[in-house]
Design a protein around this motif. Structure first.
Motif, PDB file in Angstrom:
ATOM      1  N   UNK A 795      -2.849   5.566  13.071  1.00 43.88           N
ATOM      2  CA  UNK A 795      -2.296   5.773  11.736  1.00 43.88           C
ATOM      3  C   UNK A 795      -1.250   4.704  11.445  1.00 43.88           C
ATOM      4  N   UNK A 796      -1.298   4.143  10.255  1.00 47.79           N
ATOM      5  CA  UNK A 796      -0.282   3.175   9.845  1.00 47.79           C
ATOM      6  C   UNK A 796       0.292   3.600   8.497  1.00 47.79           C
ATOM      7  N   UNK A 797       1.582   3.387   8.338  1.00 49.99           N
ATOM      8  CA  UNK A 797       2.255   3.652   7.079  1.00 49.99           C
ATOM      9  C   UNK A 797       3.405   2.662   6.950  1.00 49.99           C
ATOM     10  N   UNK A 798       3.424   1.934   5.838  1.00 49.43           N
ATOM     11  CA  UNK A 798       4.442   0.900   5.659  1.00 49.43           C
ATOM     12  C   UNK A 798       5.018   0.991   4.250  1.00 49.43           C
ATOM     13  N   UNK A 799       6.352   1.000   4.147  1.00 48.84           N
ATOM     14  CA  UNK A 799       7.044   1.068   2.861  1.00 48.84           C
ATOM     15  C   UNK A 799       7.775  -0.233   2.608  1.00 48.84           C
ATOM     16  N   UNK A 800       7.723  -0.698   1.346  1.00 50.98           N
ATOM     17  CA  UNK A 800       8.427  -1.938   0.989  1.00 50.98           C
ATOM     18  C   UNK A 800       9.923  -1.727   0.852  1.00 50.98           C
ATOM     19  N   UNK A 801      10.365  -0.453   0.772  1.00 47.39           N
ATOM     20  CA  UNK A 801      11.795  -0.195   0.604  1.00 47.39           C
ATOM     21  C   UNK A 801      12.581  -0.496   1.867  1.00 47.39           C
ATOM     22  N   UNK A 802      11.954  -0.225   3.019  1.00 50.52           N
ATOM     23  CA  UNK A 802      12.649  -0.475   4.282  1.00 50.52           C
ATOM     24  C   UNK A 802      11.624  -0.449   5.402  1.00 50.52           C
ATOM     25  N   UNK A 803      11.812  -1.346   6.373  1.00 56.10           N
ATOM     26  CA  UNK A 803      10.880  -1.410   7.493  1.00 56.10           C
ATOM     27  C   UNK A 803      11.206  -0.306   8.504  1.00 56.10           C
ATOM     28  N   UNK A 804      10.336   0.678   8.580  1.00 58.01           N
ATOM     29  CA  UNK A 804      10.480   1.783   9.519  1.00 58.01           C
ATOM     30  C   UNK A 804       9.161   1.916  10.277  1.00 58.01           C
ATOM     31  N   UNK A 805       9.234   1.989  11.607  1.00 57.79           N
ATOM     32  CA  UNK A 805       8.022   2.074  12.421  1.00 57.79           C
ATOM     33  C   UNK A 805       7.570   3.528  12.519  1.00 57.79           C
ATOM     34  N   UNK A 806       6.669   3.909  11.622  1.00 62.31           N
ATOM     35  CA  UNK A 806       6.079   5.238  11.678  1.00 62.31           C
ATOM     36  C   UNK A 806       4.582   5.176  11.991  1.00 62.31           C
TER      37      UNK A 806
END
Length: 917
Positions: A795-806
């Motif tokens: 599973x990958x999830x990436x937000x442009x607001x802040x780099x968080x490794x989820x």
């Protein structure tokens, strides 16, 4: 001389012995229509174990053939003839002559894409319908339809009875084309004997009108139709289950079915502390005895509170205590000119649950963590009645009337303690809340359909009239204390809410639709339709504050609403549909106009909304070979805002999330492209299937959120561009028969992009999920079988607001086994593992391994009874858990489930039919 005589006698005996080991295969090949003999047809004899050629011949002038000197064993007989569908059948040669009689071949032009296969894995493909011959799939003694479905390529059945076919969820199960207890489909799959089944069909869920146009329908869901053997429609069959641990858990079920000609009577009842008793998978929004209620644009505009479905195991959270009962009657008479089908269901479900929700919100300035802890109790009851009456005026005209009514009540209480912290774990807010609710709903849906055929082929007329009523009456109380803290975590102030809430609502919907099909050529049809729908509804929500004397008499206008709404729509569609020998396509478009008249009586304000909807659609199908098919589809749909997004009911049930409507929302437009390919090889039992889709939306509706210093979120819907989605599903299946390894490899993936705004910053969230699985199965009839299927996903999830490794991996799979022990004791075991990698958002890592098993022994002379010792969740790890990614948040839900127990169970099945005892 004597020696020579003895030698000749030896040769004669040897030839005689050899003749006893060999046999002859004969038959006659004819045309299935005129029964005319077919000469020079090729008859091939193949060894079943490896499909190698043993012998072949051609039919004579009279269509007859003969293959001599065949050794003992199992063979595949294949008959081929130009422009006719192949005929394949398994024969067992045991030293005696085998006469196959008249083998009837069907012309391919007559079949219209139909593939007829008779083999160890009999499959028939006709257009979008795949049909499985039940007797070609081996299941153990006493197996149900659910066990049979697990043997089909591309089918999966989970522990709750949910069926997936070709990667798509099966939402409807029919028996001989009829509903079996309304929207309780697993009443059929878990209770009808596999031996009573002739064929099983699976196809896309569509209405009559959608089948006529070749467009539309729910391409993401499947319908399964169970066709019973004719001699299984006589007599009676049933089942009784009783189980208990004599302390905490008990489970009982009884089902009885009786057939008298075409008359069918069924009754059932359940009592359980292990499940809901009702076996439906999700809410059937139309409540119909058939899912052919036409969609209309006015749906979704009636304000409703507490109208969800609470009686399915799929959404069950907590520990249940349930009662259910039901009855069904159907009959056809006067050469099927008249038909009736009706059913009644009662459900009673009480639950208690302890749950928690952990949410991480990603901001450019930092991270927020919200924790919710909920204790709840609920009691839900419903009475549901479904009915259908069919009347065939003559061979060309017919009427069908369907009705569905429901009366539902619920009582619930929950206590929630929640708090929000920043990434330094300093408190921003805390909410302590208690809610009580009582709801009552009455709903009635009716539909009258007229179908007219004409002497001219493919000329058809459909007319539909719909009428629906809904009444809601709800009351409850809300008590909460909302506390604020400053940036340093120091307490600032409390906000106290003590309210009584009353809600009354009513809705009336009426609609009509006319569809006409006119053949332009033998292969080309023009289909046009027109529909009109109107909904008139009223919603009144009143919130009263305590006047100081424990009497709720002060109206809180901020959280009170009184709306009258009138919604009307008109739509039309035109479709060109072509049906050829190998090619089918449909091309068309629809146009609809929608008007909303909203009367806000509290504000004395009237508002009118106008929406214009455009729906172009196209579909193309090509039959590459008899057993393989390719299709590609496009569907454009308008996405209009619903009433809650335009003018929502003000709601203070969650004071950390405040929703505000947006009356300036624009209509969005969704583009969806999909494609699929399927193939099947009869001799090896090999099948391959793949489908995929991609879509994007112009003016999609997303959210713009403002999160203040106390962690309170205020959000409103806004239009955005750039949202998209994609998915892929595929599987490869190889092998068939007993004592053979059967393999299946599958791959699925999905993902997309969501755009939202947080504190006026644009946030882009990209997500994707990939999963690879492999399964292997081996069986020795009535002795043992095993299957195992590991899988690995990412599973990958990436937000442009802040780099968080989820991002995280998940592993697991299942292993199932069955073995017959000495003393005719059967041992079955099932292990399911779901292992997830820990993510940065949360500290815990909820890995779940559930291991279930049972020991059973059949009793009685006919083996109709069985004692079972059930061991459920032996490792005591069965916990409710879900992980979600949406916009700029990550959420994990945990809740109670029935965990480890040991049960003694008695099961008795009876079958007083020609196929049973």
């Amino acid at each position: 001389m004597n020696k020579l005589l003895l030698f000749f006698l030896f040769i004669i005996c040897l030839n005689h012995a050899s003749a006893q080991q060999e046999s002859q295969l004969k038959g006659k090949v004819v045309d299935t229509l005129g029964k005319a003999p077919l000469s020079n047809a090729v008859i091939s004899l193949l060894h079943k174990k490896d499909s190698t050629l043993s012998n072949y011949t051609r039919s004579g002038k009279d269509g007859s053939f003969s293959l001599p000197h065949i050794a003992k064993g199992q063979y595949i007989v294949m008959v081929t003839f130009p422009k006719f569908a192949d005929y394949v059948e398994v024969v067992n040669v045991q030293g005696q002559a085998v006469d196959m009689g008249a083998i009837a071949l069907t012309q391919k032009a007559t079949l219209l894409k139909e593939v007829v296969i008779q083999s160890g894995r009999a499959i028939r493909i006709k257009g979008d319908t795949t049909e499985f011959t039940a007797d070609s799939f081996h299941v153990k003694e006493g197996a149900t339809v659910e066990d049979l479905l697990k043997e089909f390529p591309g089918f999966q059945v989970d522990s709750k009875g949910q069926i997936t076919a070709h990667g798509q969820r099966v939402q409807k199960v029919l028996v001989d084309g009829e509903e079996f207890f309304g929207d309780d489909p697993t009443m059929a799959t878990q209770n009808i004997s596999a031996k009573a089944v002739d064929k099983v069909q699976v196809f896309d869920t569509k209405t009559d009108q959608e089948n006529l146009t070749g467009l539309g329908g729910n391409s993401q869901s499947k319908t399964v139709n169970i066709k019973l053997k004719e001699n299984s429609k006589k007599g009676a069959f049933g089942k009784i289950n009783v189980g208990s641990d004599f302390q905490k858990y008990h489970d009982g079920k009884a089902l009885y079915n009786r057939f008298v000609g075409k008359k069918k009577v069924s009754v059932y009842g359940t009592k359980s502390t292990l499940n809901t008793g009702s076996l439906n998978w999700e809410e059937n929004q139309k409540l119909g005895i058939e899912s052919d209620f036409e969609y209309d644009e006015v749906n979704g505009y009636y304000y409703s509170i507490g109208s969800g479905d609470d009686f399915n195991d799929w959404s069950l959270r907590g520990l249940p205590d349930s009662y259910t009962a039901g009855a069904l009657f159907s009959n056809k008479w006067n050469e099927d000119k008249y038909g009736v089908n009706g059913s009644y269901r009662y459900n009673r479900l009480s639950t208690r649950n302890q749950a928690s929700t952990l949410t991480q919100t990603i901001l450019s300035s930092g991270l927020l963590y919200k924790n919710d802890y909920v204790q709840s109790n609920g009691l839900n009851q419903q009475h549901a009645i479904n009915g259908k009456y069919e009347w065939k005026l003559d061979s060309l005209a017919s009427f069908k009337f369907t009705t569905a009514g429901i009366y539902k009540t619920s009582q619930g209480f929950n206590h929630t303690n929640s708090y929000t912290q920043n990434e330094n774990h300093q408190y921003l807010n805390q909410n302590n809340q208690g809610r009580e609710n009582e709801t009552e709903r009455k709903q009635l849906d009716n539909q009258l359909t007229y179908k007219q055929l004409f002497k001219k082929k493919n000329r058809q007329l459909f007319m539909t009239l719909r009428f629906g009523l809904v009444e809601d009456d709800n009351k409850g109380t809300l008590n909460s204390v909302f506390s604020k803290y400053d940036a340093a975590g120091n307490f600032l102030a409390d906000s106290i809410t003590d309210q009584k809430k009353l809600f009354t609502g009513s809705s009336r919907t009426i609609g009509t639709k006319i569809t006409f099909s006119e053949p332009l050529t033998p292969k080309l049809n023009l289909v046009v339709d027109y529909s009109y729908n109107n909904n008139n509804s009223a919603s009144n929500q009143a919130s009263y504050n305590d006047a100081g004397n424990s009497k709720y008499e002060i109206l809180d206008s901020l959280y009170s609403n009184n709306f009258n709404l009138d919604v009307s729509s008109q739509s039309t569609m035109g479709v060109l549909r072509y049906v050829g020998k190998k090619t089918r396509f449909a091309l068309g478009s629809g146009l609809s106009a929608l008007q909303l008249n909203l009367d806000d009586q509290y504000k004395d304000k009237k508002t009118t909304y106008h929406f214009l909807n455009f729906t172009p659609q196209a579909s193309y199908n090509y039959q590459l070979k008899q057993q393989s098919r390719f299709s590609v589809d496009y569907r454009g749909t308008t996405r209009q805002p619903n009433m809650n997004q335009l003018q929502p009911l003000r709601d203070n049930n969650d004071q950390t999330n405040v929703f505000i409507g947006n009356p300036d929302l624009k209509v969005g437009f969704n583009h969806r492209f999909s494609s699929s390919y399927s193939s099947y090889k009869v001799l090896t039992g090999t099948s391959f299937y793949i489908n995929g889709s991609y879509g994007f939306t112009q003016n999609d509706i997303s959210n713009a959120s403002i999160i203040d210093a106390s962690g309170r979120r205020t959000y409103t819907p806004v239009n955005v561009n750039g949202n998209n989605f994609w998915n892929v599903y595929s599987y490869w299946h190889y092998g068939q028969g007993e004592k053979k390894l059967i393999h299946e490899i599958g791959f699925d993936a999905n993902g997309g992009r969501n755009i939202s705004f947080v504190n006026k910053e644009k946030g882009i969230n990209d997500r994707a999920y990939y999963n690879l699985r492999y399964s292997i199965r081996y069986e020795v009839k009535d002795k043992f079988n095993f299957s195992m299927g590991p899988h690995a996903g990412y599973n990958t999830s990436r937000s442009s607001l802040r780099q968080v490794d989820n991002n995280y991996f998940n592993y697991g799979g299942s292993a199932d086994g069955y073995v017959m022990l000495p003393g005719k004791i059967e041992l079955t075991s099932n292990v399911y593992a779901n292992l997830r990698q820990k993510i940065d958002a949360f500290d815990s890592n909820p890995n779940i391994i559930t291991w279930n098993g049972n020991l059973s022994r059949k009793i009685f002379k006919d083996k109709s009874g069985k004692f079972i010792f059930v061991a459920n969740d032996i490792l005591n790890q069965n916990k409710g858990f879900n992980r979600y990614f949406s916009e700029n948040t990550v959420r994990e839900d945990r809740y109670q489930r029935v965990s480890r127990y040991f049960l003694l169970k008695f099961e008795w099945s009876f079958n007083k039919m020609p196929t049973g005892k």
